[in-house]
Every structure is written in structure tokens, then in C-alpha cells.
Design a protein around this motif. Structure first.
Motif, PDB file in Angstrom:
ATOM      1  N   VAL A  99      46.158  19.126 -17.173  1.00  0.00           N
ATOM      2  CA  VAL A  99      45.212  19.048 -16.057  1.00  0.00           C
ATOM      3  C   VAL A  99      44.272  17.855 -16.250  1.00  0.00           C
ATOM      4  O   VAL A  99      43.944  17.145 -15.292  1.00  0.00           O
ATOM      5  CB  VAL A  99      44.433  20.382 -15.902  1.00  0.00           C
ATOM      6  N   MET A 103      43.320  14.135 -13.970  1.00  0.00           N
ATOM      7  CA  MET A 103      41.930  13.769 -13.643  1.00  0.00           C
ATOM      8  C   MET A 103      41.575  12.409 -14.235  1.00  0.00           C
ATOM      9  O   MET A 103      40.849  11.618 -13.627  1.00  0.00           O
ATOM     10  CB  MET A 103      40.977  14.837 -14.176  1.00  0.00           C
ATOM     11  N   MET A 113      34.713  17.116 -15.446  1.00  0.00           N
ATOM     12  CA  MET A 113      36.067  17.563 -15.779  1.00  0.00           C
ATOM     13  C   MET A 113      36.148  19.047 -16.139  1.00  0.00           C
ATOM     14  O   MET A 113      37.025  19.758 -15.669  1.00  0.00           O
ATOM     15  CB  MET A 113      36.648  16.714 -16.902  1.00  0.00           C
ATOM     16  N   ARG A 116      35.862  21.302 -13.069  1.00  0.00           N
ATOM     17  CA  ARG A 116      37.072  21.210 -12.225  1.00  0.00           C
ATOM     18  C   ARG A 116      38.228  21.955 -12.880  1.00  0.00           C
ATOM     19  O   ARG A 116      38.991  22.646 -12.227  1.00  0.00           O
ATOM     20  CB  ARG A 116      37.486  19.755 -12.026  1.00  0.00           C
ATOM     21  N   MET A 117      38.344  21.776 -14.203  1.00  0.00           N
ATOM     22  CA  MET A 117      39.424  22.430 -14.952  1.00  0.00           C
ATOM     23  C   MET A 117      39.350  23.945 -14.766  1.00  0.00           C
ATOM     24  O   MET A 117      40.337  24.599 -14.439  1.00  0.00           O
ATOM     25  CB  MET A 117      39.272  22.065 -16.433  1.00  0.00           C
ATOM     26  N   HIS A 119      37.835  25.644 -12.506  1.00  0.00           N
ATOM     27  CA  HIS A 119      38.031  26.005 -11.109  1.00  0.00           C
ATOM     28  C   HIS A 119      39.522  26.041 -10.729  1.00  0.00           C
ATOM     29  O   HIS A 119      39.997  27.011 -10.137  1.00  0.00           O
ATOM     30  CB  HIS A 119      37.282  25.009 -10.230  1.00  0.00           C
ATOM     31  N   VAL A 120      40.266  25.007 -11.118  1.00  0.00           N
ATOM     32  CA  VAL A 120      41.674  24.960 -10.688  1.00  0.00           C
ATOM     33  C   VAL A 120      42.547  25.950 -11.460  1.00  0.00           C
ATOM     34  O   VAL A 120      43.483  26.517 -10.898  1.00  0.00           O
ATOM     35  CB  VAL A 120      42.290  23.537 -10.757  1.00  0.00           C
ATOM     36  N   ALA A 148      47.913  23.210 -10.396  1.00  0.00           N
ATOM     37  CA  ALA A 148      46.524  23.059 -10.873  1.00  0.00           C
ATOM     38  C   ALA A 148      46.199  21.582 -11.122  1.00  0.00           C
ATOM     39  O   ALA A 148      45.122  21.109 -10.740  1.00  0.00           O
ATOM     40  CB  ALA A 148      46.304  23.875 -12.142  1.00  0.00           C
ATOM     41  N   SER A 149      47.133  20.845 -11.752  1.00  0.00           N
ATOM     42  CA  SER A 149      46.826  19.423 -12.031  1.00  0.00           C
ATOM     43  C   SER A 149      46.660  18.634 -10.747  1.00  0.00           C
ATOM     44  O   SER A 149      45.868  17.702 -10.672  1.00  0.00           O
ATOM     45  CB  SER A 149      47.899  18.730 -12.874  1.00  0.00           C
ATOM     46  N   ALA A 152      43.263  19.560  -9.140  1.00  0.00           N
ATOM     47  CA  ALA A 152      42.128  18.940  -9.828  1.00  0.00           C
ATOM     48  C   ALA A 152      41.800  17.568  -9.249  1.00  0.00           C
ATOM     49  O   ALA A 152      40.715  17.048  -9.424  1.00  0.00           O
ATOM     50  CB  ALA A 152      42.428  18.822 -11.320  1.00  0.00           C
ATOM     51  N   ARG A 154      41.744  17.159  -6.091  1.00  0.00           N
ATOM     52  CA  ARG A 154      41.200  17.485  -4.757  1.00  0.00           C
ATOM     53  C   ARG A 154      42.005  16.859  -3.617  1.00  0.00           C
ATOM     54  O   ARG A 154      41.461  16.087  -2.811  1.00  0.00           O
ATOM     55  CB  ARG A 154      39.737  17.032  -4.661  1.00  0.00           C
TER      56      ARG A 154
END
Ligand code: ADP
Ligand code: MG
Length: 266
Positions: A99, A103, A113, A116-117, A119-120, A148-149, A152, A154
Motif C-alpha cells: 500500500v 502512495m 500515509m 490513509r493506510m 483507512h484503506v 486497497a493500494s 490509497a 484516491r
């Protein structure tokens, strides 16, 4: 939002694969792209996020244009692509690094980071697997990490290129429900698939053959009006049932609902 304008593409000159194709995907749409093997679905996916460029015509995402080099990085960020083989998706050795890698590529600020990590990984129901390694994960879980990656970064649109086809039934269910969840949250979802059962539940179907769009409309119209055998496609259960029983009620995505409505109308 995502617009193909008279797009032409070939791998070998003189053998057009995508032939003067035009269509637009609207924000928040859930679109299935289907068609026989080798008709160019994966090629379309790669054109959509700028991995390859049209020989003629334009592919645009909002104001961005894949043929303008300065726009490409932004397009990669906004249009995510999940491909067929979960093994191919992993570049690094742990879920966390995987992930982070995405980013870092788009230069997410360091201090952002971690959040975001978290969250995803929560979004794909994998928060307990942050330190897991690829071989410890099932196919469905690997695909969820691939999602997920991408999340991240968005993106505004995610393309799933036969992302369920190598998974076992449980993995396929996981990814399907993930797609619907993302769509409910406002994501534009493009689902390239062979599974007609999955097509019943999208908003719009694009059928591709011989480099052209042969059908563009909602799934119920598609299954009512298109002869699937001409495209090496197999009708979903609800459609076969509807035909076999000669139901008077109209075709529905949920076959149980369809039978119930037949019952109440007779
Ligand atoms: N990189 C490539 N170089 C040359 N030919 C390719 C390449 N990728 C795909 N093709 C050919 O283009 C056609 C369409 O491929 P593809 O877009 O993968 O179709 P689909 O995803 O619908 O099965 C196939 O005949 C395939 O062999
Ligand atoms: Mg393909």
C-alpha cells in the motif's frame, strides 16, 4: 467523465482491434464491459488509464487527455486498474509495503500515509493483515490488497479487468461485494467480466465485438434483446428460467423475486 472519442487502436498495422469507438462513462456509473475472448476488453482497460495510447482519436478523463504526456500521472492516479491475476498485483513483500508503494509513487505526504493506510485497509476489511505476506493470503485477499493500494491513491474510477476470474467462489463474492460497496460510496466502477450473473447487477452494459460497441444499455434490455450465443456468452440463471418457464412477468435480476411476481400476477 471518461470519454472515448473516435478511438482507433491496433497492435499490428492493418489489423484494427478498436475501430472508431466512442462512448462516455458518467461519474458514479457502474458499467460492465463484455464480449468474446480477444475482442479487446483488456486493451480498452489499458487505453482508459493511459497505459497505452490511441493511434487515432482521444481518450479523456474529465479535462485530462491520455495523449498529453503532462496529464498521464494524474490519469494514473484517478483511474485505477485491477487486473486478473492476484499474483501479478503484488510487487513488494508485505501488505503494508504494498500500500505504501502506491502512495510513494504519487508522492503522498509522509505524515498522511499512516492514516490513509489505516483507512484503506479498513475499507477492504483487511486491517488485521497489515504485516502479512502475500503467500499468507487467499486470492480474494490479495485482490482486496490490490484494491486497497489503488484506493490509497484516491481514484475516482476503478476498472476491474476480469478481477474475479481466477478466484474461488468465496473470493469472487468478496470482490463483487467490494465493487458494489465502492459504487454505493460514489466510485465509478467499470467491470470487465465473463460472468453474466455479475452483469445482471450493474447499471449499464457495453458489449464489444469486432472493435465496435454492439450494445449499450441496461442489463435487462441486454438479456431480453441480444442473442448471447452469437458472442460466446451464457445467459444467467434468471434469464434461462424466464425463457424456459415462459414467464409473463418481466425479466428481473433477482430470480426469486421474478417467480414471486409471476405468482402474484397469475
Ligand atoms: N501486447 C500485445 N501485442 C500484440 N497483440 C496483443 C497484445 N495484447 C493483446 N493482443 C491481441 O489483441 C487482441 C485483444 O486482446 P485483449 O485486449 O487482451 O482482449 P480481451 O481482453 O477481450 O480478451 C488479442 O487477439 C490479443 O492476442
Ligand atoms: Mg482480457
Amino acid at each position: 467523465m471518461l470519454t472515448f472519442n473516435q478511438v482507433h487502436y491496433y497492435y499490428k498495422k492493418g489489423y484494427p482491434l478498436i475501430d472508431n469507438m466512442s462512448f462516455t462513462v458518467q461519474p458514479g456509473e457502474f458499467v460492465a464491459i463484455i464480449g468474446p475472448n480477444g475482442c479487446g476488453k483488456s486493451t480498452l482497460a489499458r487505453l482508459m488509464n493511459g497505459l497505452i495510447l490511441p493511434k487515432e482519436g482521444r481518450v479523456r478523463f474529465k479535462h485530462l487527455d491520455t495523449s498529453i504526456p503532462a496529464d498521464l500521472a494524474e490519469i494514473h492516479k484517478r483511474v485505477g486498474l485491477i487486473s486478473q491475476n492476484p499474483e501479478d498485483q503484488f510487487i513488494t513483500t508485505t501488505v503494508m509495503d504494498e500500500v505504501l508503494f502506491g502512495m510513494e509513487n504519487i508522492r503522498v505526504p509522509r505524515e498522511e500515509m499512516a492514516s490513509r493506510m489505516q483507512h484503506v485497509l479498513r475499507a477492504v476489511h483487511m486491517e488485521e493483515y497489515m504485516h502479512a505476506m502475500p503467500h499468507e493470503l487467499s486470492g480474494g485477499q490479495k485482490q482486496r490488497i490490490a484494491i486497497a493500494s489503488i484506493l490509497a491513491m484516491r481514484p475516482e474510477c476503478i476498472i476491474f479487468d476480469e478481477a474475479t476470474s481466477m478466484l474461488d467462489p468465496q473470493g469472487r463474492e468478496e470482490i463483487k461485494s467490494m465493487m458494489h460497496e465502492l459504487h454505493r460510496q460514489g466510485m465509478t466502477v467499470i467491470h470487465i467480466t465473463h460472468h453474466m450473473e455479475e452483469v445482471l447487477h450493474v447499471q449499464r452494459v457495453l458489449l464489444i465485438q469486432d472493435g465496435r460497441i454492439e450494445f449499450d444499455g441496461d442489463p435487462l434490455h441486454f438479456f431480453e434483446n441480444v442473442s448471447l450465443e452469437n458472442y460466446q456468452l451464457k445467459a444467467p440463471f434468471a434469464v434461462r428460467l424466464h425463457k424456459k418457464l415462459g414467464l409473463k412477468s418481466s425479466l428481473m435480476a433477482d430470480w426469486k423475486e421474478m417467480i414471486r411476481s409471476q405468482w402474484s400476477s397469475s
